[in-house]
Design an enzyme around this catalytic site. Structure first.
Site, PDB file in Angstrom:
ATOM      1  N   ASP A  40      43.646  43.599  36.939  1.00  0.00           N
ATOM      2  CA  ASP A  40      43.170  42.224  36.732  1.00  0.00           C
ATOM      3  C   ASP A  40      43.390  41.811  35.273  1.00  0.00           C
ATOM      4  O   ASP A  40      42.439  41.532  34.542  1.00  0.00           O
ATOM      5  CB  ASP A  40      41.684  42.129  37.129  1.00  0.00           C
ATOM      6  N   LYS A  95      43.269  36.699  48.981  1.00  0.00           N
ATOM      7  CA  LYS A  95      42.157  36.269  49.847  1.00  0.00           C
ATOM      8  C   LYS A  95      42.387  34.856  50.382  1.00  0.00           C
ATOM      9  O   LYS A  95      41.603  33.935  50.135  1.00  0.00           O
ATOM     10  CB  LYS A  95      40.818  36.339  49.113  1.00  0.00           C
ATOM     11  N   PHE A  96      43.452  34.690  51.153  1.00  0.00           N
ATOM     12  CA  PHE A  96      43.703  33.393  51.785  1.00  0.00           C
ATOM     13  C   PHE A  96      42.515  33.041  52.683  1.00  0.00           C
ATOM     14  O   PHE A  96      41.959  33.915  53.361  1.00  0.00           O
ATOM     15  CB  PHE A  96      44.978  33.455  52.623  1.00  0.00           C
ATOM     16  N   GLY A 100      45.592  27.033  58.551  1.00  0.00           N
ATOM     17  CA  GLY A 100      46.887  27.695  58.663  1.00  0.00           C
ATOM     18  C   GLY A 100      48.017  27.041  57.898  1.00  0.00           C
ATOM     19  O   GLY A 100      48.754  27.703  57.159  1.00  0.00           O
ATOM     20  N   THR A 102      48.124  25.093  55.317  1.00  0.00           N
ATOM     21  CA  THR A 102      48.003  25.198  53.854  1.00  0.00           C
ATOM     22  C   THR A 102      48.350  26.615  53.400  1.00  0.00           C
ATOM     23  O   THR A 102      49.083  26.810  52.424  1.00  0.00           O
ATOM     24  CB  THR A 102      46.559  24.837  53.424  1.00  0.00           C
TER      25      THR A 102
HETATM   26  P1  5BU Z   1      36.692  46.472  39.492  1.00  0.00           P
HETATM   27  O1  5BU Z   1      37.060  46.267  38.069  1.00  0.00           O
HETATM   28  O2  5BU Z   1      37.031  47.861  40.042  1.00  0.00           O
HETATM   29  O3  5BU Z   1      35.263  46.076  39.810  1.00  0.00           O
HETATM   30  O4  5BU Z   1      37.646  45.433  40.260  1.00  0.00           O
HETATM   31  C1  5BU Z   1      37.563  45.264  41.635  1.00  0.00           C
HETATM   32  C2  5BU Z   1      38.759  44.503  42.157  1.00  0.00           C
HETATM   33  O5  5BU Z   1      38.706  44.504  43.571  1.00  0.00           O
HETATM   34  C3  5BU Z   1      38.813  43.033  41.723  1.00  0.00           C
HETATM   35  O6  5BU Z   1      40.185  42.675  41.628  1.00  0.00           O
HETATM   36  C4  5BU Z   1      38.177  42.294  42.864  1.00  0.00           C
HETATM   37  O7  5BU Z   1      38.723  41.015  43.045  1.00  0.00           O
HETATM   38  C5  5BU Z   1      38.555  43.168  44.037  1.00  0.00           C
HETATM   39  N1  5BU Z   1      37.581  43.138  45.136  1.00  0.00           N
HETATM   40  C6  5BU Z   1      36.278  43.601  45.019  1.00  0.00           C
HETATM   41  O8  5BU Z   1      35.866  44.054  43.960  1.00  0.00           O
HETATM   42  N2  5BU Z   1      35.445  43.569  46.095  1.00  0.00           N
HETATM   43  C7  5BU Z   1      35.836  43.079  47.302  1.00  0.00           C
HETATM   44  O9  5BU Z   1      35.063  43.070  48.238  1.00  0.00           O
HETATM   45  C8  5BU Z   1      37.197  42.637  47.393  1.00  0.00           C
HETATM   46  C9  5BU Z   1      38.029  42.678  46.322  1.00  0.00           C
HETATM   47 BR1  5BU Z   1      37.821  41.994  48.985  1.00  0.00          BR
END
Ligand code: 5BU
Length: 276
Positions: A40, A95-96, A100, A102
């Site tokens: 991220d 996370k769409f 549909g 769009t």
């Molecule tokens: P972390 O730094 O390990 O907390 O990041 C978690 C990543 O996983 C982050 O990109 C979230 O958008 C993603 N994520 C999440 O944390 N929990 C969920 O339920 C989902 C995605 Br779906």
């Protein structure tokens, strides 16, 4: 038949009918890694450096390209080159969620060019079945340049406190996935959903891949509601791929950290399939 979670990645790859699911399972086996790093990061340079540094130790690189301030064509090119160089796959955690028509435009074309680099993307079924049908149409069109190389996973559960992705919503994800096995290869969940009560009966060969987020070796959560389990706990509960972000990329030494997640995740997997 043996439970899916006690079969090895190779055994599952050999009998899986979806080419993208096979690719994920084969990559995990070949690299002896079930780690997905969630990168991220907010500039293209940081994102690509992370992919280059950690690429050798991961099976999958997870992106949120909409947080990359200078995201551009070279970012896409760089991601594709590094995926080849280090033999990893890419998951865009988009996370769409929309209607549909769009979502079709958000996935293929558009500003983020997601179909051009992401082997898998995820979608919530809050808007109903149409979102899955819409993405299936794009991914399975004869004219789609990445046909048979792209797939979808459903957002069946979330890790954040108070998540509403629970109970009947989660069950409906399983029901819908069973109707769309040409496109849906798994889900994001905090555990195996193999035995949750459903109306439909699983086929003998059913094998949805379980991707678990919220994995961290040393912390229980953050101040904004994130909740963590350790790599071992996640694998014991049925994860096939463990997803960690800050636990790896924000560590003092991200390479040492990813190696440690790789080791713990692989050992827990060997124990689960009883090959240690
Ligand atoms: P972390 O730094 O390990 O907390 O990041 C978690 C990543 O996983 C982050 O990109 C979230 O958008 C993603 N994520 C999440 O944390 N929990 C969920 O339920 C989902 C995605 Br779906």
């Amino acid at each position: 038949m043996a439970s899916r979670s006690t079969l090895t990645y190779s055994e599952r790859a050999a009998r899986h009918s979806h080419p993208v699911a096979k690719l994920f399972l084969e990559t995990a086996e070949r690299k002896q890694s079930n780690v997905i790093v969630s990168a991220d990061l907010t500039t293209s340079a940081e994102l690509l450096k992370c992919a280059n540094d950690l690429g050798p130790y991961i099976a999958v690189f997870k992106t949120h390209v909409d947080v990359v301030a200078d995201f551009n064509e070279d970012t896409v090119k760089g991601l594709n080159e590094l995926a080849k160089k280090h033999d990893f796959l890419i998951f865009e955690d988009r996370k769409f969620i929309d209607i549909g028509t769009t979502v079709q435009k958000q996935y293929h074309g558009g500003a983020l060019r997601i179909s051009e680099f992401a082997h898998i993307v995820n979608a919530s079924i809050l808007s109903g079945d149409g979102i899955v049908e819409a993405l299936s149409q794009v991914m399975n069109a004869q004219s789609f340049p990445y046909k048979d190389a792209r797939a979808l996973i459903l957002l069946a559960e979330m890790t954040s406190k108070g998540s509403l992705a629970t109970d009947d919503y989660t069950v409906q994800c399983v029901e819908l996935a069973r109707k769309q096995t040409g496109t849906v290869i798994g889900w994001i969940a905090n555990r195996s959903l193999e035995t949750i009560p459903t109306q439909s009966t699983p086929s003998d060969t059913e094998d949805f891949l379980v991707f678990t987020t919220g994995v961290n070796q040393s912390t229980k959560g953050d101040k904004l509601g994130q909740q963590y389990q350790t790599p071992t706990m996640a694998i014991e509960r049925g994860a096939d791929f463990i997803i960690s972000g800050r636990g790896i990329y924000a560590a003092e030494n991200p390479i040492e950290s990813v190696q440690s997640y790789q080791k713990e995740g692989w050992e827990a997997y060997l124990k689960r399939v009883k090959k240690e």
